[in-house]
Design a protein around this motif. Structure first.
Motif, PDB file in Angstrom:
ATOM      1  N   LEU A 300       0.843  -1.197   0.000  1.00 54.01           N
ATOM      2  CA  LEU A 300       0.000   0.000   0.000  1.00 54.01           C
ATOM      3  C   LEU A 300       0.876   1.244   0.000  1.00 54.01           C
ATOM      4  CD1 LEU A 300      -2.947  -0.627   2.524  1.00 54.01           C
ATOM      5  CD2 LEU A 300      -3.145  -0.154   0.074  1.00 54.01           C
ATOM      6  N   PRO A 301       0.418   2.330  -0.608  1.00 53.36           N
ATOM      7  CA  PRO A 301       1.170   3.588  -0.514  1.00 53.36           C
ATOM      8  C   PRO A 301       1.313   3.998   0.956  1.00 53.36           C
ATOM      9  CG  PRO A 301      -0.584   3.745  -2.152  1.00 53.36           C
ATOM     10  CD  PRO A 301      -0.809   2.461  -1.421  1.00 53.36           C
ATOM     11  N   PRO A 302       2.412   4.646   1.299  1.00 56.32           N
ATOM     12  CA  PRO A 302       2.638   5.025   2.703  1.00 56.32           C
ATOM     13  C   PRO A 302       1.473   5.802   3.309  1.00 56.32           C
ATOM     14  CG  PRO A 302       4.622   5.399   1.419  1.00 56.32           C
ATOM     15  CD  PRO A 302       3.559   5.026   0.433  1.00 56.32           C
ATOM     16  N   GLU A 303       0.861   6.682   2.506  1.00 50.91           N
ATOM     17  CA  GLU A 303      -0.248   7.484   3.033  1.00 50.91           C
ATOM     18  C   GLU A 303      -1.512   6.662   3.267  1.00 50.91           C
ATOM     19  OE1 GLU A 303      -0.464   7.864  -1.498  1.00 50.91           O
ATOM     20  OE2 GLU A 303       1.093   7.762   0.060  1.00 50.91           O
ATOM     21  N   ALA A 304      -1.548   5.429   2.740  1.00 53.71           N
ATOM     22  CA  ALA A 304      -2.734   4.575   2.874  1.00 53.71           C
ATOM     23  C   ALA A 304      -2.566   3.513   3.953  1.00 53.71           C
ATOM     24  CB  ALA A 304      -3.062   3.907   1.543  1.00 53.71           C
ATOM     25  N   TRP A 305      -1.404   3.501   4.607  1.00 49.55           N
ATOM     26  CA  TRP A 305      -1.170   2.481   5.638  1.00 49.55           C
ATOM     27  C   TRP A 305      -1.167   3.118   7.032  1.00 49.55           C
ATOM     28  CZ3 TRP A 305      -1.430  -2.483   6.422  1.00 49.55           C
ATOM     29  CH2 TRP A 305      -0.897  -3.016   7.604  1.00 49.55           C
ATOM     30  N   PRO A 306      -1.873   2.497   7.989  1.00 49.49           N
ATOM     31  CA  PRO A 306      -2.774   1.356   7.803  1.00 49.49           C
ATOM     32  C   PRO A 306      -4.093   1.806   7.189  1.00 49.49           C
ATOM     33  CG  PRO A 306      -2.818   2.060  10.091  1.00 49.49           C
ATOM     34  CD  PRO A 306      -1.775   2.905   9.412  1.00 49.49           C
ATOM     35  N   PRO A 307      -4.840   0.900   6.561  1.00 45.92           N
ATOM     36  CA  PRO A 307      -6.101   1.282   5.910  1.00 45.92           C
ATOM     37  C   PRO A 307      -7.098   1.908   6.876  1.00 45.92           C
ATOM     38  CG  PRO A 307      -5.506  -0.995   5.377  1.00 45.92           C
ATOM     39  CD  PRO A 307      -4.545  -0.535   6.413  1.00 45.92           C
ATOM     40  N   THR A 308      -7.164   1.357   8.102  1.00 56.12           N
ATOM     41  CA  THR A 308      -8.048   1.876   9.146  1.00 56.12           C
ATOM     42  C   THR A 308      -7.330   1.778  10.485  1.00 56.12           C
ATOM     43  OG1 THR A 308      -9.030  -0.283   9.644  1.00 56.12           O
ATOM     44  CG2 THR A 308     -10.089   1.027   7.907  1.00 56.12           C
ATOM     45  N   LYS A 309      -7.897   2.398  11.494  1.00 59.50           N
ATOM     46  CA  LYS A 309      -7.311   2.333  12.831  1.00 59.50           C
ATOM     47  C   LYS A 309      -7.359   0.915  13.393  1.00 59.50           C
ATOM     48  CE  LYS A 309      -8.416   7.127  14.096  1.00 59.50           C
ATOM     49  NZ  LYS A 309      -9.173   7.999  15.029  1.00 59.50           N
ATOM     50  N   TRP A 310      -8.351   0.149  12.946  1.00 57.89           N
ATOM     51  CA  TRP A 310      -8.543  -1.182  13.523  1.00 57.89           C
ATOM     52  C   TRP A 310      -7.868  -2.299  12.732  1.00 57.89           C
ATOM     53  CZ3 TRP A 310     -10.965  -3.848   9.680  1.00 57.89           C
ATOM     54  CH2 TRP A 310     -11.826  -3.145   8.822  1.00 57.89           C
ATOM     55  N   PHE A 311      -7.358  -2.013  11.522  1.00 56.75           N
ATOM     56  CA  PHE A 311      -6.902  -3.089  10.643  1.00 56.75           C
ATOM     57  C   PHE A 311      -5.732  -3.888  11.222  1.00 56.75           C
ATOM     58  CE2 PHE A 311      -4.268  -4.838   7.249  1.00 56.75           C
ATOM     59  CZ  PHE A 311      -5.214  -5.579   6.546  1.00 56.75           C
ATOM     60  N   ILE A 312      -4.762  -3.225  11.826  1.00 60.25           N
ATOM     61  CA  ILE A 312      -3.567  -3.936  12.306  1.00 60.25           C
ATOM     62  C   ILE A 312      -3.932  -4.981  13.352  1.00 60.25           C
ATOM     63  CG2 ILE A 312      -1.398  -3.686  13.566  1.00 60.25           C
ATOM     64  CD1 ILE A 312      -0.975  -1.025  12.149  1.00 60.25           C
ATOM     65  N   ASN A 313      -4.655  -4.560  14.399  1.00 64.29           N
ATOM     66  CA  ASN A 313      -5.027  -5.520  15.442  1.00 64.29           C
ATOM     67  C   ASN A 313      -5.938  -6.611  14.904  1.00 64.29           C
ATOM     68  OD1 ASN A 313      -3.526  -4.430  17.519  1.00 64.29           O
ATOM     69  ND2 ASN A 313      -5.196  -3.190  18.324  1.00 64.29           N
ATOM     70  N   TRP A 314      -6.872  -6.214  14.057  1.00 58.84           N
ATOM     71  CA  TRP A 314      -7.825  -7.191  13.517  1.00 58.84           C
ATOM     72  C   TRP A 314      -7.118  -8.220  12.642  1.00 58.84           C
ATOM     73  CZ3 TRP A 314      -9.896  -7.567   8.317  1.00 58.84           C
ATOM     74  CH2 TRP A 314     -10.964  -8.471   8.204  1.00 58.84           C
ATOM     75  N   SER A 315      -6.324  -7.772  11.698  1.00 60.44           N
ATOM     76  CA  SER A 315      -5.705  -8.684  10.729  1.00 60.44           C
ATOM     77  C   SER A 315      -4.649  -9.593  11.354  1.00 60.44           C
ATOM     78  CB  SER A 315      -5.075  -7.899   9.572  1.00 60.44           C
ATOM     79  OG  SER A 315      -4.026  -7.072  10.035  1.00 60.44           O
ATOM     80  N   THR A 316      -4.102  -9.187  12.481  1.00 57.83           N
ATOM     81  CA  THR A 316      -3.090 -10.006  13.156  1.00 57.83           C
ATOM     82  C   THR A 316      -3.670 -10.884  14.252  1.00 57.83           C
ATOM     83  OG1 THR A 316      -2.587  -8.146  14.636  1.00 57.83           O
ATOM     84  CG2 THR A 316      -1.203  -8.405  12.674  1.00 57.83           C
ATOM     85  N   GLY A 317      -5.005 -10.914  14.375  1.00 56.50           N
ATOM     86  CA  GLY A 317      -5.653 -11.786  15.346  1.00 56.50           C
ATOM     87  C   GLY A 317      -5.762 -11.226  16.740  1.00 56.50           C
ATOM     88  N   ARG A 318      -5.386  -9.956  16.929  1.00 54.15           N
ATOM     89  CA  ARG A 318      -5.386  -9.387  18.273  1.00 54.15           C
ATOM     90  C   ARG A 318      -6.763  -8.928  18.737  1.00 54.15           C
ATOM     91  NH1 ARG A 318      -0.323  -7.883  16.205  1.00 54.15           N
ATOM     92  NH2 ARG A 318       1.402  -8.722  17.471  1.00 54.15           N
ATOM     93  N   ASP A 319      -7.749  -8.969  17.852  1.00 51.94           N
ATOM     94  CA  ASP A 319      -9.120  -8.730  18.303  1.00 51.94           C
ATOM     95  C   ASP A 319      -9.662  -9.944  19.048  1.00 51.94           C
ATOM     96  OD1 ASP A 319      -9.199  -6.186  17.387  1.00 51.94           O
ATOM     97  OD2 ASP A 319     -10.685  -6.524  15.817  1.00 51.94           O
ATOM     98  N   VAL A 320      -9.071 -11.107  18.818  1.00 50.60           N
ATOM     99  CA  VAL A 320      -9.447 -12.325  19.544  1.00 50.60           C
ATOM    100  C   VAL A 320      -8.465 -12.590  20.686  1.00 50.60           C
ATOM    101  CG1 VAL A 320      -9.862 -14.822  19.356  1.00 50.60           C
ATOM    102  CG2 VAL A 320     -10.504 -13.294  17.469  1.00 50.60           C
TER     103      VAL A 320
END
Length: 339
Positions: A300-320
């Motif tokens: 992703l372009p630097p200005e587009a990362w992360p896509p949302t505030k929640w994406f990092i924790n969610w995509s890495t399983g940290r929401d569970v």
């Protein structure tokens, strides 16, 4: 310090002057019914309420039943445990009146609330890097189906590139927004309000089908199998299916509680062996299995990362598994070809 008999009597007066009312909001996770019952019991004890054995048994049974019923209806169900004095003039001396109600929300309800309460792009300002990279690799103008299109994060950029794009979306509020955006840009997108699991698609017409952040809302392997069957029929021979799903580490065996929590956290858990079972007998060959977090962070372009505030924790399983360390699950990009 020992309390005198008259002090004990006086404390009863204090209890009559003390009132307590409130509510405890509990996620409906059946495997944690006993855990939540202990929370409720501790709450009652902290308010000076000692329930009789038969009252405790009834409370535990009702709590477990309501949680089970709520979870069966929706992973977004919540049990509302409310308490207040039956008579405000006597405070806590006459017990507490207890009410239990189940609040059930669908994924459509949840997303409608997102639109009302969240600002900016709901899923990111740029299309998924994996989607754009694959489309560039495939080259020629494509016939594409975007399943779970949302507000058009991938749909709109693909249509702007000249691809023939169809979109299926379950949430009415997202369909409205996508239609408005397509009309504003005069983009010829075929937009359908539908549940992919209840939709029959034309056979062998798509070069590419993308299913992004959809399986995370599923509740059974049967639903995954149904999705894969539907997609494989709609793809042309040689066509591509790109989907994202949470997979566990190879040697990790999730408990039933973890599986239920994953549904509540929009992170439906699948083991690699279970995914393989869902693919068995279908004319689909898996070409790649990549970390969605790693891929998107890299491309992703630097200005587009992360896509949302929640994406990092969610995509890495940290929401569970909310830990700063590694988790036994992650969101994966799975690319398959139609044989």
């Amino acid at each position: 310090m020992e309390i005198s008999p008259y002090e004990k009597i006086a404390l009863n007066k204090v209890k009559s002057l003390t009132a307590a009312r409130g509510e405890l909001v509990i996620p409906c996770i059946p495997q944690l019914s006993n855990y939540f019952f202990q929370q409720v019991q501790n709450l009652m004890l902290s308010l000076g309420q000692t329930l009789k054995p038969q009252e405790l048994e009834s409370l535990q049974r009702t709590l477990a039943q309501r949680i089970q019923e709520g979870f069966a209806q929706s992973p977004h169900a919540r049990l509302i445990f409310q308490y207040e004095p039956p008579d405000p003039t006597v405070g806590l001396t006459n017990g507490l009146r207890i009410r239990m109600n189940t609040q059930v929300m669908t994924v459509e309800d949840k997303y409608a609330r997102w639109v009302q309460t969240r600002q900016g792009p709901l899923f990111g300002s740029h299309p998924d890097a994996k989607v754009t990279g694959l489309v560039q690799e495939l080259g020629h103008p494509l016939r594409i189906l975007d399943v779970g299109a949302g507000t058009g994060r991938n749909t709109l950029p693909l249509a702007r590139l000249g691809h023939q794009v169809d979109a299926i979306e379950l949430a009415p509020v997202f369909v409205t927004k996508l239609q408005e955006s397509a009309q504003a840009e005069n983009l010829p997108i075929g937009i359908q309000l539908a549940d992919i699991l209840q939709t029959t698609l034309p056979e062998s017409i798509y070069d590419l089908i993308i299913v992004v952040e959809v399986i995370s809302h599923f509740r059974s392997l049967t639903q995954i199998r149904q999705l894969l069957e539907t997609a494989s029929l709609a793809l042309k021979p040689g066509g591509k299916l790109l989907f994202s799903t949470f997979l566990t580490a190879d040697d990790f065996v999730p408990t039933q509680m973890m599986r239920e929590l994953s549904e509540v956290a929009w992170s439906f858990l699948v083991t690699p062996a279970e995914l393989q079972t869902c693919l068995e007998g279908l004319p689909l060959k898996v070409e790649s299995n990549e970390s969605a977090y790693d891929y998107e962070r890299t491309f992703l372009p630097p200005e587009a990362w992360p896509p949302t505030k929640w994406f990092i924790n969610w995509s890495t399983g940290r929401d569970v598994f909310p830990t700063p360390g590694e988790t036994p699950m992650s969101l994966r990009w799975i690319l398959a070809s139609r044989l």
